[in-house]
Design a protein around this motif. Structure first.
Motif, PDB file in Angstrom:
ATOM      1  N   VAL A  80       0.884  -1.244   0.038  1.00  0.00           N
ATOM      2  CA  VAL A  80       0.125   0.010  -0.035  1.00  0.00           C
ATOM      3  C   VAL A  80       0.915   1.350  -0.159  1.00  0.00           C
ATOM      4  O   VAL A  80       0.622   2.093  -0.812  1.00  0.00           O
ATOM      5  N   VAL A  81       2.065   1.168   0.983  1.00  0.00           N
ATOM      6  CA  VAL A  81       2.890   2.409   1.043  1.00  0.00           C
ATOM      7  C   VAL A  81       3.522   2.750  -0.443  1.00  0.00           C
ATOM      8  O   VAL A  81       3.487   3.819  -0.894  1.00  0.00           O
ATOM      9  N   VAL A  82       4.004   1.768  -0.897  1.00  0.00           N
ATOM     10  CA  VAL A  82       4.879   1.856  -2.317  1.00  0.00           C
ATOM     11  C   VAL A  82       3.962   2.221  -3.302  1.00  0.00           C
ATOM     12  O   VAL A  82       4.180   3.154  -4.043  1.00  0.00           O
ATOM     13  N   ARG A  83       2.481   1.516  -3.407  1.00  0.00           N
ATOM     14  CA  ARG A  83       1.869   2.147  -4.501  1.00  0.00           C
ATOM     15  C   ARG A  83       1.333   3.531  -4.349  1.00  0.00           C
ATOM     16  O   ARG A  83       1.264   4.413  -5.167  1.00  0.00           O
ATOM     17  N   ARG A  84       1.090   3.851  -2.981  1.00  0.00           N
ATOM     18  CA  ARG A  84       0.867   5.267  -2.726  1.00  0.00           C
ATOM     19  C   ARG A  84       1.855   6.459  -2.999  1.00  0.00           C
ATOM     20  O   ARG A  84       1.771   7.247  -3.707  1.00  0.00           O
ATOM     21  N   HIS A  88       1.655   9.275  -6.010  1.00  0.00           N
ATOM     22  CA  HIS A  88       2.260  10.610  -5.934  1.00  0.00           C
ATOM     23  C   HIS A  88       3.274  11.085  -6.753  1.00  0.00           C
ATOM     24  O   HIS A  88       3.164  12.107  -7.048  1.00  0.00           O
ATOM     25  N   ILE A  89       4.290  10.258  -6.989  1.00  0.00           N
ATOM     26  CA  ILE A  89       5.526  10.740  -8.022  1.00  0.00           C
ATOM     27  C   ILE A  89       4.471  10.997  -9.066  1.00  0.00           C
ATOM     28  O   ILE A  89       4.870  12.000  -9.857  1.00  0.00           O
ATOM     29  N   ALA A  90       3.711  10.012  -9.836  1.00  0.00           N
ATOM     30  CA  ALA A  90       2.922  10.346 -10.980  1.00  0.00           C
ATOM     31  C   ALA A  90       2.188  11.558 -11.114  1.00  0.00           C
ATOM     32  O   ALA A  90       2.197  12.410 -11.906  1.00  0.00           O
ATOM     33  N   GLU A  91       1.581  11.826  -9.918  1.00  0.00           N
ATOM     34  CA  GLU A  91       0.617  13.085  -9.864  1.00  0.00           C
ATOM     35  C   GLU A  91       1.666  14.247  -9.947  1.00  0.00           C
ATOM     36  O   GLU A  91       1.387  15.428 -10.408  1.00  0.00           O
ATOM     37  N   GLN A  92       2.877  14.272  -9.172  1.00  0.00           N
ATOM     38  CA  GLN A  92       3.826  15.284  -9.268  1.00  0.00           C
ATOM     39  C   GLN A  92       4.272  15.797 -10.643  1.00  0.00           C
ATOM     40  O   GLN A  92       4.542  16.704 -11.229  1.00  0.00           O
ATOM     41  N   ALA A  93       4.649  14.358 -11.365  1.00  0.00           N
ATOM     42  CA  ALA A  93       5.022  14.596 -12.746  1.00  0.00           C
ATOM     43  C   ALA A  93       4.275  15.236 -13.638  1.00  0.00           C
ATOM     44  O   ALA A  93       4.288  15.943 -14.499  1.00  0.00           O
ATOM     45  N   LEU A  94       3.015  14.992 -13.489  1.00  0.00           N
ATOM     46  CA  LEU A  94       1.962  15.171 -14.415  1.00  0.00           C
ATOM     47  C   LEU A  94       1.421  16.721 -14.260  1.00  0.00           C
ATOM     48  O   LEU A  94       0.840  17.398 -15.147  1.00  0.00           O
ATOM     49  N   SER A  95       1.442  16.955 -12.933  1.00  0.00           N
ATOM     50  CA  SER A  95       1.189  18.520 -12.734  1.00  0.00           C
ATOM     51  C   SER A  95       2.480  19.530 -13.167  1.00  0.00           C
ATOM     52  O   SER A  95       2.293  20.668 -12.731  1.00  0.00           O
TER      53      SER A  95
END
Length: 101
Positions: A80-84, A88-95
């Motif tokens: 769960v922690v690794v997927r979260r 988060h990394i993906a969200e940061q990259a996309l924004s």
């Protein structure tokens, strides 16, 4: 992952920088009473983006380490922690703003 993306030594609490090999590898390590661990990010170019993969490695020495491993890994909490974290990394990259050409 770093509090200052321009400084790879500003890693999260519980980790120290192991290696930062731009542009394709970022590795952290850490330890506490029950475990020694390593978190490695591998980056690779894809069509129109970057793929981020995470590898985790850990040793859980002794009896207390076995109990800790059962709690962290056996419970599914680690997954769960690794997927979260990857989400988060993906969200940061996309924004993030894209460089102008």
């Amino acid at each position: 992952m770093c509090s200052n993306p321009d400084d790879p030594t500003t890693v999260p609490f519980g980790f120290t920088l192991d290696t930062a090999e731009q542009p394709d590898r970022f590795a952290l390590r850490g330890r506490h009473w029950f475990a020694k661990y390593k978190l490695i990010f591998l980056l690779s170019d894809t069509d129109g983006g970057t793929r981020v993969a995470a590898q985790t490695w850990a040793a859980f020495p002794g009896f207390k380490g076995k109990i800790y491993r059962a709690l962290v890994i056996g419970s599914g909490g680690h997954r769960v922690v690794v997927r979260r974290m990857l989400k988060h990394i993906a969200e940061q990259a996309l924004s993030a703003p894209t460089p102008q050409r």
